[in-house]
Design a protein around this motif. Structure first.
Motif, PDB file in Angstrom:
ATOM      1  N   VAL A 188      28.643  35.330  41.464  1.00  2.05           N
ATOM      2  CA  VAL A 188      28.307  35.969  42.756  1.00  2.05           C
ATOM      3  C   VAL A 188      27.309  35.235  43.687  1.00  2.05           C
ATOM      4  CG1 VAL A 188      27.965  37.868  44.248  1.00  2.05           C
ATOM      5  CG2 VAL A 188      29.337  38.085  42.182  1.00  2.05           C
ATOM      6  N   VAL A 232      28.618  45.035  46.510  1.00  2.00           N
ATOM      7  CA  VAL A 232      29.645  44.453  45.460  1.00  2.00           C
ATOM      8  C   VAL A 232      29.277  44.997  44.004  1.00  2.00           C
ATOM      9  CG1 VAL A 232      30.389  42.475  44.495  1.00  2.00           C
ATOM     10  CG2 VAL A 232      29.794  42.437  46.591  1.00  2.00           C
ATOM     11  N   VAL A 263      33.090  46.719  47.475  1.00  2.00           N
ATOM     12  CA  VAL A 263      34.106  45.784  46.717  1.00  2.00           C
ATOM     13  C   VAL A 263      33.791  45.718  45.379  1.00  2.00           C
ATOM     14  CG1 VAL A 263      34.519  43.139  46.461  1.00  2.00           C
ATOM     15  CG2 VAL A 263      33.753  44.050  48.705  1.00  2.00           C
ATOM     16  N   ALA A 278      35.046  37.730  44.225  1.00  2.65           N
ATOM     17  CA  ALA A 278      34.377  38.595  45.291  1.00  2.65           C
ATOM     18  C   ALA A 278      33.320  37.821  46.129  1.00  2.65           C
ATOM     19  CB  ALA A 278      33.649  39.595  44.286  1.00  2.65           C
ATOM     20  N   VAL A 287      33.508  38.090  50.375  1.00  4.38           N
ATOM     21  CA  VAL A 287      32.564  38.880  51.077  1.00  4.38           C
ATOM     22  C   VAL A 287      31.707  37.771  52.302  1.00  4.38           C
ATOM     23  CG1 VAL A 287      31.882  40.581  49.373  1.00  4.38           C
ATOM     24  CG2 VAL A 287      30.745  38.341  49.519  1.00  4.38           C
TER      25      VAL A 287
END
Length: 420
Positions: free
Chosen positions: A170, A216, A247, A273, A277
């Motif tokens: 991420v 997230v 999310v 993700a 975002v």
């Protein structure tokens, strides 16, 4: 006081006071008597801290609630623990049939189990399916309650395991897309007994942070048991109640815990993700350049169109030579004025000639001209005194006064007898 002797036991119905308190053993015995009157109960939880020492007849373990920080001690015969196949391990979900027991000497409460059933994969999936139907009936999965993510969040909250691959995916991918992105990372357990309480606390903390616009929840793939916390009812309801868009990025593409259905956006992987975002700075820069070029072309096209329209307007005779039409019209007006004058003069001359001719005719035919030729007009007065032209001798009698008008005047006369 008596030395070396136990004080006499007080009646059981006597209440305790500051002057007459109960001994610890009395309180413990009363609690034990009340608890021992309780019946057996079926309890579900997750097993932790299993203690089964060789040579002992009793095994000890802790049964923990997966959705809350609550646990109880459980004792069971060693043979019962050994009869479970496969053997119990920390984190396993079980259903225990036990009776509450109070140990008088230690003053502790525990459950004495006589049956332990491990919850299998099939049962876990069935429970998840029942919970899915319940939450779906309550509208927690409804598309209309899903919120759109902000285009460019001020801050991104990230709930994931410490130093996990999901956290790395991420952070790295999001920062590669938008280097200025600001993350608020909260590391929690993502499987096992402590996962749900820690994730719920982290979600509450990030939801209350005004610098966080999207949250997230990320974890890598795993078995059904590993992903079980993300299908927990408490966590699902906490996500549904959050004021910040959430999310879900749990596992891989085939994994689908209940959190995916409750979250505002479901991503197949943590990498996905990161792409959802925050925008890609290169793509957005290219889009800005493209829109700027389109705007420039549109503006130039509009200016060219307006210039051509102005040229067309300027090329029209009324604008190209604004005085020419006026001068031509002025010449036409002068010409028409001259024509009008001539026409009026011609008409006046014609009318004057006709008037002169009519005057000449009137003069020739009028009585004055006749009188000038030697004629006379004889008039007499009637009974009312009005002068009348004498036309017949029968109109007057002898001696009637007459007025004779000739060319140069009039004279008076008297009528005599008519001639025969």
């Amino acid at each position: 006081m008596s030395s070396g002797t136990e004080p006499a036991t007080r009646p059981s119905g006597q209440a305790s006071t500051a002057e007459s308190p109960w001994p610890v053993r009395t309180v413990a015995r009363k609690i034990a008597d009340w608890i021992h009157r309780l019946g057996t109960v079926w309890v579900e939880g997750q097993v932790t801290q299993i203690s089964a020492r060789p040579g002992t007849s009793t095994a000890f373990l802790t049964l923990r609630d997966p959705a809350a920080d609550v646990s109880m001690s459980v004792t069971c015969p060693m043979r019962l623990l050994r009869s479970i196949d496969p053997p119990l391990r920390d984190g396993a979900s079980v259903v225990v049939h036990a009776k509450p027991t109070f140990f008088l000497g230690r003053g502790t409460l525990s459950l004495r189990a006589n049956e332990i059933r491990a919850v299998g994969i099939g049962e876990l999936l069935a429970r998840i399916e029942r919970l899915r139907k319940l939450l779906g009936a309550e509208g927690l999965f409804a598309p209309e309650r899903k919120r759109r993510l902000p285009f460019l969040p001020k801050g991104v909250g990230l709930i994931t395991g410490r130093a996990s691959a999901a956290e790395h995916d991420v952070l790295v991918n999001a920062q590669a897309r938008w280097p200025a992105v600001k993350f608020h990372v909260v590391n929690t357990a993502v499987q096992g007994l402590n996962a749900v309480p820690q994730i719920v606390r982290a979600l509450s903390t990030l939801d209350a942070n005004p610098e966080v616009d999207v949250i997230v929840i990320a974890r890598g793939g795993g078995s059904v048991e590993d992903l079980l916390p993300f299908s927990d009812e408490t966590l699902c309801r906490a996500v549904a109640a959050a004021g910040t868009p959430v999310v879900s990025a749990i596992g891989h593409e085939p994994d689908s815990p209940l959190l995916d259905h409750v979250a505002d956006l479901r991503c197949s992987t943590p990498t996905d993700a990161a792409k959802r975002v925050v925008p890609d700075v290169r793509e957005e820069t290219a889009r800005v350049h493209q829109l700027r070029d389109r705007g420039r072309r549109a503006l130039h096209g509009w200016v060219d169109t307006q210039c051509r329209l102005l040229d067309q307007l300027r090329s029209r005779p009324s604008l190209a030579d604004p005085l020419g039409p006026i001068e031509r019209r002025a010449d036409e007006v002068e010409l028409n004025v001259e024509r009008g004058k001539r026409a009026i003069l011609t008409t006046l001359a014609h009318e004057q000639s006709a008037l002169t001719s009519a005057r000449a005719r009137l003069t020739a035919l009028g009585p004055s001209a006749t009188l000038e030729r030697g004629y006379a007009v004889v008039q007499f007065s009637d009974e009312e005194g009005n002068l009348r032209v004498l036309r017949s001798v029968s109109q007057i009698a002898e001696g009637t006064a007459l007025r004779v008008r000739v060319a140069d005047g009039a004279i008076r006369a008297t009528a005599l007898a008519p001639e025969e």
